[in-house]
Scaffold this motif. Structure first.
Motif: not given
Length: 70
Positions: A24-30, A33-44, A7-16
């Motif tokens: 940096e790449e892994d942070r951007a992917m997370l 995917k987690l905050l913008d809810h894009i698909t794995i295909e779009k991430l790829a 049960n985390l807010s967007r800010t808490e997710w960003e901070n975590a």
């Protein structure tokens, strides 16, 4: 575990993500995917990786993050 288990807010997710993910790449992917809810295909497509490679990288980073949120 899944994102809805926390049960985390967007800010808490960003901070975590910033606190526990050191690539940096892994942070951007997370964030995408987690905050913008894009698909794995779009991430790829965005990161110019295969879907399989993207899925592996994302899951590894997600598991690392979630291990710190327990």
């Amino acid at each position: 575990m899944k994102q809805s288990d926390f049960n985390l807010s967007r800010t808490e997710w960003e901070n975590a993500i910033h606190e526990w993910i050191f690539s940096e790449e892994d942070r951007a992917m997370l964030r995408r995917k987690l905050l913008d809810h894009i698909t794995i295909e779009k991430l790829a497509e965005e990161f110019n990786f295969s879907v399989q490679h993207t899925s592996r990288k994302y899951n590894k980073a997600k598991n690392e993050l979630f291990s710190h949120l327990k």
